[in-house]
Design a protein around this motif. Structure first.
Motif, mmCIF file in Angstrom:
data_model
loop_
_atom_site.group_PDB
_atom_site.id
_atom_site.type_symbol
_atom_site.label_atom_id
_atom_site.label_comp_id
_atom_site.label_asym_id
_atom_site.label_seq_id
_atom_site.Cartn_x
_atom_site.Cartn_y
_atom_site.Cartn_z
ATOM 1 N N ARG A 1 0.823 -1.213 0.000
ATOM 2 C CA ARG A 1 0.000 0.000 0.000
ATOM 3 C C ARG A 1 0.856 1.262 0.000
ATOM 4 O O ARG A 1 0.650 2.176 -0.798
ATOM 5 C CB ARG A 1 -0.931 -0.010 1.214
ATOM 6 C CG ARG A 1 -2.023 1.053 1.188
ATOM 7 C CD ARG A 1 -2.863 0.999 2.445
ATOM 8 N NE ARG A 1 -2.143 1.567 3.565
ATOM 9 C CZ ARG A 1 -2.140 2.878 3.866
ATOM 10 N NH1 ARG A 1 -2.826 3.731 3.114
ATOM 11 N NH2 ARG A 1 -1.477 3.330 4.906
ATOM 12 N N ASP B 1 -6.225 5.739 -1.939
ATOM 13 C CA ASP B 1 -6.071 4.569 -1.075
ATOM 14 C C ASP B 1 -5.811 3.333 -1.936
ATOM 15 O O ASP B 1 -6.156 3.291 -3.120
ATOM 16 C CB ASP B 1 -7.328 4.355 -0.230
ATOM 17 C CG ASP B 1 -7.086 3.397 0.933
ATOM 18 O OD1 ASP B 1 -5.910 3.169 1.257
ATOM 19 O OD2 ASP B 1 -8.055 2.885 1.511
ATOM 20 N N VAL B 2 -5.184 2.337 -1.297
ATOM 21 C CA VAL B 2 -4.923 1.042 -1.937
ATOM 22 C C VAL B 2 -5.431 -0.040 -0.990
ATOM 23 O O VAL B 2 -4.984 -0.136 0.152
ATOM 24 C CB VAL B 2 -3.422 0.836 -2.218
ATOM 25 C CG1 VAL B 2 -3.193 -0.513 -2.902
ATOM 26 C CG2 VAL B 2 -2.865 1.967 -3.066
#
Length: 386
Positions: free
Chosen positions: A263, A275-276
């Motif tokens: 991330r 975001d991941v």
């Protein structure tokens, strides 16, 4: 007032002032092209209003009803601005066609030419100013508005060329230049509409950006494989989902550490990733039906009879359960009540292993001797080692 709002306000005031200057300059300077350009600048005020509201809403923080934020407002604003730019381009082209069919007797003066040049300078400056803020804030609506400023500058260039042509006795230069500019303006509007519709349809990132993500994942040695990579844009921000395959023997905390590494590496590599979401797999679930009907509680209850009537073995040993490739594996950590001969300990371990693997719900068992607790000292609750 944010920088984005300030840029919109500066553009709106400039458009209002320029439209008045162009209108009166065109009337007194005998330039129909400049009068038409004045209405073009006045129409930009509508765009400024659209961008003001879409950018303002898009910058609102996430809330209960919009957990991903309000970025879609930016996308909608970009699409609307693109449509308005297309309408403007068609209007310019229509005016050019009308001019070709009319005989213009009056020749534009130097005042009209000076105002056209002033408009080009101001609108080009507004383009660079707004574009810089739009790119810095990753605001697609501000970026679209910046290009709308440039289309106005281009239309002013067309007006200036027409004025020069009229001075030299070539009146048709004005409508021809206007028609060409109209087509160019329509192309700019089409590009923004297309990008807006792609974002609204959750279109994935480009192949170049996707390859960049692939390279990041492949650079992490603990990531054995990755799949189901999905991406989309939301008001200039990027959202990414991906499944990674790690060693099934890893602990939950280690798997989480690797997911967090993925991330952070992806967010660091891009300027506008919101975001991941990383899903950690212990097996490649695209090849295996990853459904295991028994819960941990049920498996613990099934294994309890195995440890009954085992002399010198503490009850409730620590148990770890693995689900790999459709099979259920179990690790058991035995603790002894008191010191014993190695032969007796090995016999106990073999007995537990045989009993566990004889259980239909268990495909494989591994039994370990846990020496963490002192002999004769009660183990902690649930049989977990310290």
């Amino acid at each position: 007032m944010t920088l984005g709002t300030k840029a919109i306000a500066v553009g709106a005031v400039s458009n209002l002032i320029l439209s008045l200057i162009k209108f009166f300059g065109g009337i007194f300077g005998n330039s129909m092209a400049l009068v038409a350009d004045a209405f073009h600048s006045l129409s930009d005020l509508v765009t400024d209003v659209v961008v003001y509201f879409s950018h303002g809403v898009g910058q609102l923080p996430p809330d209960e009803n919009h957990p991903y934020g309000h970025g879609r407002a930016e996308t909608i604003g970009t699409t609307v601005v693109g449509l308005l730019i297309i309408i403007t381009g068609l209007g310019v082209a229509y005016e050019a066609w009308e001019a070709m069919t009319q005989n213009i007797e009056k020749t534009p003066g130097a005042v009209a030419a000076g105002i056209a040049i002033l408009s080009v300078i101001i609108k080009e400056g507004l383009y660079h100013y707004t574009l810089k803020i739009g790119e810095a804030s990753h605001s697609p609506s501000l970026t679209a508005n910046a290009w709308h400023h440039r289309t106005d500058a281009i239309s002013s260039v067309a007006a200036f060329i027409g004025i020069l042509g009229a001075w030299n006795g070539i009146a048709i230069m004005d409508p021809l230049a206007g028609g060409l500019v109209g087509l160019m303006v329509c192309k700019v509007g089409y590009d923004f509409c297309r990008q807006g519709f792609l974002d609204l349809m959750d279109t994935a990132l480009s192949k170049e950006h996707t390859k960049k993500i692939f390279d990041i994942l492949q650079a992490i040695p603990e990531v054995i494989h990755f799949h189901d990579l999905r991406s989309r844009t939301l008001g200039g921000e990027i959202l990414i989902d991906v499944h990674i395959l790690v060693d099934p023997e890893m602990t939950v905390t280690e798997g989480h550490r690797i997911a967090e590494m993925v991330r952070r590496n992806v967010i660091t590599a891009f300027d506008n990733v919101q975001d991941v979401l990383v899903h950690v797999d212990g097996e490649y679930d695209a090849e295996v039906e990853n459904l295991y009907t028994l819960t941990r509680k049920e498996l613990i209850e099934i294994t309890q009879p195995v440890f009954e009537n085992l002399q010198e073995v503490k009850p409730n040993p620590e148990i770890r359960i693995h689900h790999i490739k459709g099979k259920t594996l179990i690790d058991v950590f035995l603790q002894m009540e008191m010191p014993q001969k190695m032969e007796d300990v090995q016999a106990q371990v073999n007995e537990v292993k045989s009993r566990l693997e004889a259980t239909p719900q268990i495909d494989r068992a591994r039994v370990f001797l846990d020496l963490n607790n002192e002999f004769g000292k009660p183990s902690n609750e649930g049989g977990r080692s310290q």
